[in-house]
Write a protein that holds these residues in place. Sequence first.
Motif, PDB file in Angstrom:
ATOM      1  N   MET A 172       0.821  -1.188   0.000  1.00 56.77           N
ATOM      2  CA  MET A 172       0.000   0.000   0.000  1.00 56.77           C
ATOM      3  C   MET A 172       0.862   1.247   0.000  1.00 56.77           C
ATOM      4  O   MET A 172       1.861   1.333   0.733  1.00 56.77           O
ATOM      5  CB  MET A 172      -0.922   0.038   1.216  1.00 56.77           C
ATOM      6  N   THR A 173       0.489   2.205  -0.847  1.00 59.35           N
ATOM      7  CA  THR A 173       1.070   3.541  -0.799  1.00 59.35           C
ATOM      8  C   THR A 173      -0.067   4.546  -0.696  1.00 59.35           C
ATOM      9  O   THR A 173      -1.144   4.335  -1.253  1.00 59.35           O
ATOM     10  CB  THR A 173       1.900   3.851  -2.057  1.00 59.35           C
ATOM     11  N   GLY A 174       0.184   5.642   0.049  1.00 59.52           N
ATOM     12  CA  GLY A 174      -0.844   6.670   0.175  1.00 59.52           C
ATOM     13  C   GLY A 174      -0.922   7.213   1.581  1.00 59.52           C
ATOM     14  O   GLY A 174       0.058   7.174   2.342  1.00 59.52           O
ATOM     15  N   GLU A 175      -2.114   7.716   1.928  1.00 63.67           N
ATOM     16  CA  GLU A 175      -2.311   8.369   3.219  1.00 63.67           C
ATOM     17  C   GLU A 175      -3.409   7.668   4.003  1.00 63.67           C
ATOM     18  O   GLU A 175      -4.427   7.255   3.446  1.00 63.67           O
ATOM     19  CB  GLU A 175      -2.704   9.836   3.018  1.00 63.67           C
ATOM     20  N   ILE A 176      -3.162   7.550   5.313  1.00 64.20           N
ATOM     21  CA  ILE A 176      -4.156   6.946   6.194  1.00 64.20           C
ATOM     22  C   ILE A 176      -4.338   7.849   7.403  1.00 64.20           C
ATOM     23  O   ILE A 176      -3.371   8.260   8.047  1.00 64.20           O
ATOM     24  CB  ILE A 176      -3.733   5.544   6.663  1.00 64.20           C
ATOM     25  N   SER A 177      -5.586   8.156   7.721  1.00 63.75           N
ATOM     26  CA  SER A 177      -5.884   8.918   8.930  1.00 63.75           C
ATOM     27  C   SER A 177      -7.082   8.279   9.612  1.00 63.75           C
ATOM     28  O   SER A 177      -7.929   7.662   8.963  1.00 63.75           O
ATOM     29  CB  SER A 177      -6.186  10.378   8.595  1.00 63.75           C
TER      30      SER A 177
ATOM     31  N   LYS B  11      -1.039   9.761   9.452  1.00 58.97           N
ATOM     32  CA  LYS B  11      -1.175  11.101  10.001  1.00 58.97           C
ATOM     33  C   LYS B  11      -1.291  11.123  11.525  1.00 58.97           C
ATOM     34  O   LYS B  11      -0.951  12.107  12.164  1.00 58.97           O
ATOM     35  CB  LYS B  11      -2.376  11.805   9.380  1.00 58.97           C
ATOM     36  N   GLU B  12      -1.817  10.040  12.095  1.00 55.53           N
ATOM     37  CA  GLU B  12      -1.997  10.031  13.539  1.00 55.53           C
ATOM     38  C   GLU B  12      -0.719   9.581  14.236  1.00 55.53           C
ATOM     39  O   GLU B  12       0.122   8.897  13.669  1.00 55.53           O
ATOM     40  CB  GLU B  12      -3.157   9.103  13.912  1.00 55.53           C
ATOM     41  N   ASN B  13      -0.601   9.968  15.492  1.00 52.07           N
ATOM     42  CA  ASN B  13       0.579   9.573  16.253  1.00 52.07           C
ATOM     43  C   ASN B  13       0.668   8.064  16.425  1.00 52.07           C
ATOM     44  O   ASN B  13       1.753   7.485  16.423  1.00 52.07           O
ATOM     45  CB  ASN B  13       0.568  10.252  17.628  1.00 52.07           C
ATOM     46  N   GLU B  14      -0.496   7.429  16.625  1.00 53.29           N
ATOM     47  CA  GLU B  14      -0.522   5.984  16.802  1.00 53.29           C
ATOM     48  C   GLU B  14      -0.577   5.314  15.433  1.00 53.29           C
ATOM     49  O   GLU B  14      -1.625   4.882  14.974  1.00 53.29           O
ATOM     50  CB  GLU B  14      -1.732   5.579  17.648  1.00 53.29           C
ATOM     51  N   GLY B  15       0.563   5.228  14.752  1.00 51.24           N
ATOM     52  CA  GLY B  15       0.590   4.658  13.417  1.00 51.24           C
ATOM     53  C   GLY B  15       1.639   3.581  13.289  1.00 51.24           C
ATOM     54  O   GLY B  15       2.746   3.704  13.820  1.00 51.24           O
ATOM     55  N   TYR B  16       1.287   2.518  12.538  1.00 51.41           N
ATOM     56  CA  TYR B  16       2.178   1.379  12.367  1.00 51.41           C
ATOM     57  C   TYR B  16       2.217   0.989  10.893  1.00 51.41           C
ATOM     58  O   TYR B  16       1.182   0.885  10.247  1.00 51.41           O
ATOM     59  CB  TYR B  16       1.717   0.192  13.212  1.00 51.41           C
TER      60      TYR B  16
ATOM     61  N   THR C 142       7.726   6.008   8.527  1.00 47.60           N
ATOM     62  CA  THR C 142       6.970   5.427   9.621  1.00 47.60           C
ATOM     63  C   THR C 142       7.926   4.894  10.673  1.00 47.60           C
ATOM     64  O   THR C 142       8.816   4.089  10.378  1.00 47.60           O
ATOM     65  CB  THR C 142       6.082   4.275   9.103  1.00 47.60           C
ATOM     66  N   THR C 143       7.756   5.342  11.915  1.00 47.94           N
ATOM     67  CA  THR C 143       8.672   4.947  12.984  1.00 47.94           C
ATOM     68  C   THR C 143       8.476   3.502  13.386  1.00 47.94           C
ATOM     69  O   THR C 143       9.427   2.735  13.525  1.00 47.94           O
ATOM     70  CB  THR C 143       8.462   5.853  14.211  1.00 47.94           C
ATOM     71  N   ASN C 144       7.227   3.114  13.570  1.00 48.13           N
ATOM     72  CA  ASN C 144       6.927   1.773  14.053  1.00 48.13           C
ATOM     73  C   ASN C 144       6.304   0.928  12.947  1.00 48.13           C
ATOM     74  O   ASN C 144       5.438   1.393  12.216  1.00 48.13           O
ATOM     75  CB  ASN C 144       5.949   1.827  15.229  1.00 48.13           C
ATOM     76  N   GLY C 145       6.734  -0.327  12.876  1.00 49.99           N
ATOM     77  CA  GLY C 145       6.166  -1.222  11.873  1.00 49.99           C
ATOM     78  C   GLY C 145       5.056  -2.076  12.430  1.00 49.99           C
ATOM     79  O   GLY C 145       4.131  -2.437  11.716  1.00 49.99           O
ATOM     80  N   TYR C 146       5.102  -2.398  13.692  1.00 54.16           N
ATOM     81  CA  TYR C 146       4.125  -3.304  14.280  1.00 54.16           C
ATOM     82  C   TYR C 146       4.207  -3.217  15.805  1.00 54.16           C
ATOM     83  O   TYR C 146       5.158  -2.694  16.381  1.00 54.16           O
ATOM     84  CB  TYR C 146       4.386  -4.750  13.847  1.00 54.16           C
TER      85      TYR C 146
END
Length: 517
Positions: free
Chosen positions: A407-412, A438-443, A462-466
């Motif tokens: 997946m590529t794109g934006e998620i909020s 966009k949200e802080n809690e993103g994986y 993206t900082t966190n992957g899972y």
Amino acid sequence: MNIRLPLHILSAATVLLFAATACTQDDLGSGTLPEGEYPLVINATGLQAVATPASTRATVDGDWQGVQTVALSVGGTVKEYDVTASDADGYKTATLSSDTDPFWWTSREDITVSAWWPYNATDMGTMPAVVVAADQSTQTAFQGSDFISAKAQTVQFDNPTLEFSHRTARITVHLKPGAGIPSVSGADVYVTGLGTDNGNPATIRTYEAGGDTYEALTAPQTVKANTPFIQVDLGGGTYYFRPQSAVVLEAGSRYTYTVNVNATGLTLEGCTIGGWTDGGGESGTAEDLGYFIQDDGSYTVYTANGLLAWNEAAQSDLSLNCTLTENINLTGKEWTPVGNSFQTYNGTFDGQGYSITGLNASSLFGGIGESATVKNLQLVDVKLKESGGATAGIVVNNYGTIMACSMTGEISAYSYTSGIANFNLGTIVACWFSGTLKENEGYGIVAFNYGTITACFWDGNTTNGYRSNEGGTVEATKVEGTITWQTAVDGMNAALTDNDYKWKLGENNLPVLQKNQ
């Protein structure tokens, strides 16, 4: 088209002979005629020759020689009449008579007569319902499905006439090879989506009349719009034509469809609706619906409208498989995620390496079950949003298998965002994400992992992957920045030992799927 059968009491000379030997002049007036003197004899004409390849003796092709007996009904009494066809005009006329138990004229008053074929002594004296054969692939079965009748018609003594007509509708299909199909030879053609009143078949296997022409006879009825109507089995594939509007199949009419068989499905070149013989009528071109359906109900999809049609059908049947054969652009289209936390999707969705662009919804799937698989799919430039909870690119809640998806794109979202799945209690193999959460809690891959993640990757945005939870396992999964996309591609492919597709580096140095050679 009606078939006119003039009905004659013997010849005029014969009638005068009876008058001279058996009756007074008063008897031949408007009064009664002597019982047993004037038998009802019918000169049956009017069958029209039909230019059908390989036609033989049958009413369907304008030939009375295929008929042995007919039923005649007068005053509620039914008798069997013999048919003697004449070879003087190619058996287009016949004499209907009874040597053993005829009807008799008892006066010159008009009478009401019904007649029909085929005649069956078990019909209890009434005209039977039209019930055609399900398998009309032989000439005998096709022609034997014809029904003709003359119902409750007024017959005059001096110039009696009956008008017969076909009680069935006739469907003719001309096949033509289209894009990606070099030949339509060897096809099996069916008429389907039919009503089953009186025991009629829902699907009829047609008769191959020759020259890529196929024919079937059906009971009169209406076939609903956008339902499978013409089915073509060819070269291991099954193709369907669905009419844009309801098809009214009327008795005595012929519906001729010229159908192009393309690698992506059936398209209608044109149709004519007219009498029993070929004739002019309505014509038109059918819309390409963007999908066709296999024998097991699986959808093969190649346009946005086709994918939306599968989506609508899958809301009611969560086991419907879907296979993409082209890239799909959903820009500007409304999408409803398939499945949810309580009713999961349980089929197989195979992208075959193709992409879905412009998805604008909360996710592609709301939930997929243990028996479900989503694979070989690329979501490109999506804009996912959810104001009331979490969202993810492929599915919010995964209990099944997600393999070789990206997946590529934006998620909020109001809550958690993830590139592939929000909640994983299944298996995720060889998937990757490159985009913006966009949200802080993103994986990048999964927000809550209780299942298995193998060889999945995400980029440095993206900082966190899972987030691994108790019972969850993660193998060979890394973040971009500590590993290059080339190495990521190698790692994902190593996990796809049983898949028909492999990742390679494409534009912008991002992975794209290609079919194994």
